[in-house]
Design a protein around this motif. Sequence first.
Motif, PDB file in Angstrom:
ATOM      1  N   LEU A 119     -12.009  -1.579  -5.799  1.00 16.32           N
ATOM      2  CA  LEU A 119     -11.658  -1.010  -4.495  1.00 16.32           C
ATOM      3  C   LEU A 119     -10.714   0.177  -4.675  1.00 16.32           C
ATOM      4  O   LEU A 119      -9.839   0.136  -5.538  1.00 16.32           O
ATOM      5  CB  LEU A 119     -10.974  -2.061  -3.612  1.00 16.32           C
ATOM      6  N   PRO A 120     -10.893   1.238  -3.859  1.00 13.81           N
ATOM      7  CA  PRO A 120      -9.952   2.361  -3.912  1.00 13.81           C
ATOM      8  C   PRO A 120      -8.552   1.909  -3.481  1.00 13.81           C
ATOM      9  O   PRO A 120      -8.404   0.874  -2.829  1.00 13.81           O
ATOM     10  CB  PRO A 120     -10.518   3.357  -2.901  1.00 13.81           C
ATOM     11  N   ALA A 121      -7.526   2.727  -3.846  1.00 16.35           N
ATOM     12  CA  ALA A 121      -6.142   2.374  -3.516  1.00 16.35           C
ATOM     13  C   ALA A 121      -5.954   2.387  -1.995  1.00 16.35           C
ATOM     14  O   ALA A 121      -5.341   1.496  -1.424  1.00 16.35           O
ATOM     15  CB  ALA A 121      -5.191   3.361  -4.178  1.00 16.35           C
ATOM     16  N   GLY A 122      -6.497   3.399  -1.330  1.00 13.06           N
ATOM     17  CA  GLY A 122      -6.286   3.531   0.115  1.00 13.06           C
ATOM     18  C   GLY A 122      -7.501   3.064   0.882  1.00 13.06           C
ATOM     19  O   GLY A 122      -7.917   3.700   1.841  1.00 13.06           O
ATOM     20  N   VAL A 123      -8.087   1.933   0.467  1.00  7.81           N
ATOM     21  CA  VAL A 123      -9.371   1.518   1.026  1.00  7.81           C
ATOM     22  C   VAL A 123      -9.227   0.968   2.456  1.00  7.81           C
ATOM     23  O   VAL A 123      -8.203   0.362   2.799  1.00  7.81           O
ATOM     24  CB  VAL A 123     -10.027   0.454   0.108  1.00  7.81           C
ATOM     25  N   THR A 124     -10.209   1.268   3.301  1.00  8.79           N
ATOM     26  CA  THR A 124     -10.316   0.583   4.579  1.00  8.79           C
ATOM     27  C   THR A 124     -11.648  -0.176   4.567  1.00  8.79           C
ATOM     28  O   THR A 124     -12.588   0.236   3.894  1.00  8.79           O
ATOM     29  CB  THR A 124     -10.318   1.554   5.777  1.00  8.79           C
ATOM     30  N   GLU A 125     -11.678  -1.279   5.328  1.00  9.74           N
ATOM     31  CA  GLU A 125     -12.866  -2.134   5.331  1.00  9.74           C
ATOM     32  C   GLU A 125     -14.102  -1.342   5.737  1.00  9.74           C
ATOM     33  O   GLU A 125     -15.140  -1.377   5.076  1.00  9.74           O
ATOM     34  CB  GLU A 125     -12.644  -3.310   6.288  1.00  9.74           C
ATOM     35  N   GLU A 126     -13.948  -0.590   6.839  1.00  8.26           N
ATOM     36  CA  GLU A 126     -15.104   0.121   7.368  1.00  8.26           C
ATOM     37  C   GLU A 126     -15.659   1.143   6.381  1.00  8.26           C
ATOM     38  O   GLU A 126     -16.871   1.197   6.140  1.00  8.26           O
ATOM     39  CB  GLU A 126     -14.677   0.818   8.654  1.00  8.26           C
ATOM     40  N   ALA A 127     -14.755   1.944   5.785  1.00  9.04           N
ATOM     41  CA  ALA A 127     -15.208   2.989   4.877  1.00  9.04           C
ATOM     42  C   ALA A 127     -15.853   2.386   3.631  1.00  9.04           C
ATOM     43  O   ALA A 127     -16.854   2.902   3.128  1.00  9.04           O
ATOM     44  CB  ALA A 127     -14.048   3.899   4.487  1.00  9.04           C
ATOM     45  N   TRP A 128     -15.296   1.270   3.134  1.00  7.62           N
ATOM     46  CA  TRP A 128     -15.868   0.626   1.947  1.00  7.62           C
ATOM     47  C   TRP A 128     -17.260   0.092   2.256  1.00  7.62           C
ATOM     48  O   TRP A 128     -18.201   0.296   1.488  1.00  7.62           O
ATOM     49  CB  TRP A 128     -14.958  -0.497   1.438  1.00  7.62           C
ATOM     50  N   LEU A 129     -17.398  -0.567   3.406  1.00  4.76           N
ATOM     51  CA  LEU A 129     -18.710  -1.113   3.760  1.00  4.76           C
ATOM     52  C   LEU A 129     -19.737   0.003   3.921  1.00  4.76           C
ATOM     53  O   LEU A 129     -20.880  -0.120   3.479  1.00  4.76           O
ATOM     54  CB  LEU A 129     -18.624  -1.942   5.046  1.00  4.76           C
ATOM     55  N   GLY A 184     -20.644  -5.042  -4.482  1.00  7.20           N
ATOM     56  CA  GLY A 184     -19.751  -4.318  -3.578  1.00  7.20           C
ATOM     57  C   GLY A 184     -19.331  -5.170  -2.385  1.00  7.20           C
ATOM     58  O   GLY A 184     -18.166  -5.178  -1.993  1.00  7.20           O
ATOM     59  N   TYR A 185     -20.300  -5.906  -1.783  1.00  6.86           N
ATOM     60  CA  TYR A 185     -19.978  -6.755  -0.631  1.00  6.86           C
ATOM     61  C   TYR A 185     -19.156  -7.961  -1.057  1.00  6.86           C
ATOM     62  O   TYR A 185     -18.238  -8.390  -0.349  1.00  6.86           O
ATOM     63  CB  TYR A 185     -21.262  -7.200   0.077  1.00  6.86           C
ATOM     64  N   ASP A 186     -19.475  -8.510  -2.244  1.00  8.77           N
ATOM     65  CA  ASP A 186     -18.668  -9.616  -2.778  1.00  8.77           C
ATOM     66  C   ASP A 186     -17.213  -9.187  -2.933  1.00  8.77           C
ATOM     67  O   ASP A 186     -16.285  -9.919  -2.593  1.00  8.77           O
ATOM     68  CB  ASP A 186     -19.213 -10.037  -4.153  1.00  8.77           C
ATOM     69  N   THR A 187     -17.050  -7.960  -3.467  1.00  7.66           N
ATOM     70  CA  THR A 187     -15.709  -7.415  -3.662  1.00  7.66           C
ATOM     71  C   THR A 187     -15.010  -7.247  -2.311  1.00  7.66           C
ATOM     72  O   THR A 187     -13.821  -7.548  -2.182  1.00  7.66           O
ATOM     73  CB  THR A 187     -15.804  -6.049  -4.381  1.00  7.66           C
ATOM     74  N   ALA A 188     -15.734  -6.789  -1.304  1.00  5.58           N
ATOM     75  CA  ALA A 188     -15.164  -6.644   0.041  1.00  5.58           C
ATOM     76  C   ALA A 188     -14.708  -8.006   0.560  1.00  5.58           C
ATOM     77  O   ALA A 188     -13.633  -8.125   1.160  1.00  5.58           O
ATOM     78  CB  ALA A 188     -16.195  -6.047   0.983  1.00  5.58           C
ATOM     79  N   LEU A 189     -15.516  -9.058   0.294  1.00  2.00           N
ATOM     80  CA  LEU A 189     -15.199 -10.381   0.836  1.00  2.00           C
ATOM     81  C   LEU A 189     -13.976 -11.010   0.168  1.00  2.00           C
ATOM     82  O   LEU A 189     -13.333 -11.890   0.731  1.00  2.00           O
ATOM     83  CB  LEU A 189     -16.417 -11.303   0.709  1.00  2.00           C
ATOM     84  N   LYS A 190     -13.666 -10.530  -1.047  1.00  2.82           N
ATOM     85  CA  LYS A 190     -12.439 -11.017  -1.690  1.00  2.82           C
ATOM     86  C   LYS A 190     -11.219 -10.490  -0.948  1.00  2.82           C
ATOM     87  O   LYS A 190     -10.188 -11.146  -0.877  1.00  2.82           O
ATOM     88  CB  LYS A 190     -12.399 -10.570  -3.159  1.00  2.82           C
ATOM     89  N   ARG A 191     -11.328  -9.263  -0.387  1.00  2.00           N
ATOM     90  CA  ARG A 191     -10.194  -8.664   0.332  1.00  2.00           C
ATOM     91  C   ARG A 191     -10.227  -9.038   1.827  1.00  2.00           C
ATOM     92  O   ARG A 191      -9.198  -9.372   2.405  1.00  2.00           O
ATOM     93  CB  ARG A 191     -10.254  -7.141   0.162  1.00  2.00           C
ATOM     94  N   TRP A 192     -11.391  -8.956   2.433  1.00  7.56           N
ATOM     95  CA  TRP A 192     -11.511  -9.247   3.875  1.00  7.56           C
ATOM     96  C   TRP A 192     -12.460 -10.425   4.041  1.00  7.56           C
ATOM     97  O   TRP A 192     -13.677 -10.251   4.190  1.00  7.56           O
ATOM     98  CB  TRP A 192     -12.053  -8.024   4.619  1.00  7.56           C
ATOM     99  N   LYS A 193     -11.887 -11.624   4.014  1.00  4.22           N
ATOM    100  CA  LYS A 193     -12.729 -12.832   3.985  1.00  4.22           C
ATOM    101  C   LYS A 193     -13.548 -13.020   5.257  1.00  4.22           C
ATOM    102  O   LYS A 193     -14.604 -13.649   5.239  1.00  4.22           O
ATOM    103  CB  LYS A 193     -11.843 -14.069   3.737  1.00  4.22           C
ATOM    104  N   GLY A 201     -19.431  -7.619   8.676  1.00  5.53           N
ATOM    105  CA  GLY A 201     -20.274  -6.602   8.058  1.00  5.53           C
ATOM    106  C   GLY A 201     -20.573  -6.907   6.601  1.00  5.53           C
ATOM    107  O   GLY A 201     -21.696  -6.699   6.136  1.00  5.53           O
ATOM    108  N   ALA A 202     -19.577  -7.392   5.870  1.00  8.31           N
ATOM    109  CA  ALA A 202     -19.765  -7.676   4.449  1.00  8.31           C
ATOM    110  C   ALA A 202     -20.743  -8.837   4.257  1.00  8.31           C
ATOM    111  O   ALA A 202     -21.601  -8.796   3.375  1.00  8.31           O
ATOM    112  CB  ALA A 202     -18.436  -7.990   3.788  1.00  8.31           C
TER     113      ALA A 202
END
Lengths: 135, 340
Positions: free
Chosen positions: B208-218, B236-245, B249-250
């Motif tokens: 994940l980028p340092a300044g990541v937002t959920e929407e932009a990452w998805l 990528g979605y798995d990684t998103a789910l680790k941060r935003w359970k 969208g993920a």
Amino acid sequence: MLQKMLKPVSFFLVFSFLLLDFSVQTAHAQMIDTSTVIAAQKKNTDRKQVAAFLGREDVQQVMMQQGIDAVEAQKRVASLSDAELAKISQAMEQLPAGGDGIGTIVGAAVFIFVVLLITDILGLTHVFSFVNHRR
Amino acid sequence: MSFPLSITAVKHLFLSRFLQAGNRTIAGLLLLALPAFLSGCGPISSGRLPQNPNSPPRAMVAGVPFFAQEDLQCGPAALAMTLHWSGLAVQPSDLAPEVFSPGLQGSLQSSLVGAARRHGRVAYPIAGSESLLAEISAGNPVIVLVNLGFFWYPKWHYAVAIGFDQGLGEVILHSGVNPNEHLSSRVFLNIWERGEYWGLLVLPPDRLPAGVTEEAWLEAVAGLERAEQWREAAIGYDTALKRWKQSFGAWMGLGNSRYGLRDHAGAAKAFRRATLLQPENGMAFNNLAHILSEQGKRKEALAAAQRAVELGGPLLDSFRQTLEKIKAMPVLKNNRKRGK
């Protein structure tokens, strides 16, 4: 010569027109793709964000100075289209969270711009000519 | 009120006189200065960064190789450097056909984004110097689009920002034919501003980028789906789910990617999680219905499709089509699975 050409050319044209797809976004029995999901989620966030913004105390103060009923404004936000809400929330993203002296002045200008943009779209004020009013 | 007006009047007078008297001199000076900008995709001339209290005083990204660009090939070179850093051994010459547009004598930003995705990397755009410093501090190199000329004489160039030193006021770039070029941050910000502060991260899908937002990452990961990089998209979605359970969208994206991988059981699981997160949202039920129907679970599929239609929303037409399609499917073939 021209007479001879006329028939094949017109057949060709008629055939080409038949190939054109005039369908208007027909729905397909398909999986909803992720981009559509994300876009729909964003619209929801936009709506919540604008509603939360209008609920802020400083915003309500600006609206009072403009002679706007805050409760009425909240009600009307619910009837805004997705595109209008996206426009407002985009402007809101430029609102600084806080900062030094200069930042606050710039912030205040943008802040008032956003309030007026919202109230303009709602039809409560008429400051910006680019805002289209319904009716 | 009269004060500023008089100043502009004086300015005008001064300018017009200057222009009349010195037209040729100015033209000559401009001509002398032009060659410095003429070399498109060429090296940047040298010249401070605004102090940023949130970033460390200096930082440098390790492991970014340098590829000297060939004529006009700054796009492929910049992308190759970041892809290499992300763990893919790709040469600029391999990328040129994917990125470079001969007719434009350059590479479009969208081509860089598309090419990064085709190689299974998340293309994540950033903007502004604060983001730039944050990403470099976090160890992510950034492709930057700069305009070495002016808006009326643009000389577009891609470089890779790999470090900075706030004390010395320098940005460190792999640029053109110069590895580790130390550029005054004043100059850098000037030429980057003309590129509208556009930057691009090219990341492995589990970073994940340092300044990541959920929407932009998805959104960035959904780009991998469009490039049919299903495995990377799923990561990528798995990684998103680790941060935003609780990311609806993920879970939806994970379901779609697993479907792309022909993992129907996994896809059904993901869509079920999505229906639990937003039981009022028909989209998850619609997709679940498709999977269940393909799994031969006709009864459950019909129930899910029916639920989507009941919930309605802007996609109601699609939901109805799904229901009709499942209703129209032959029943006999899948009888054996109906016991469950």
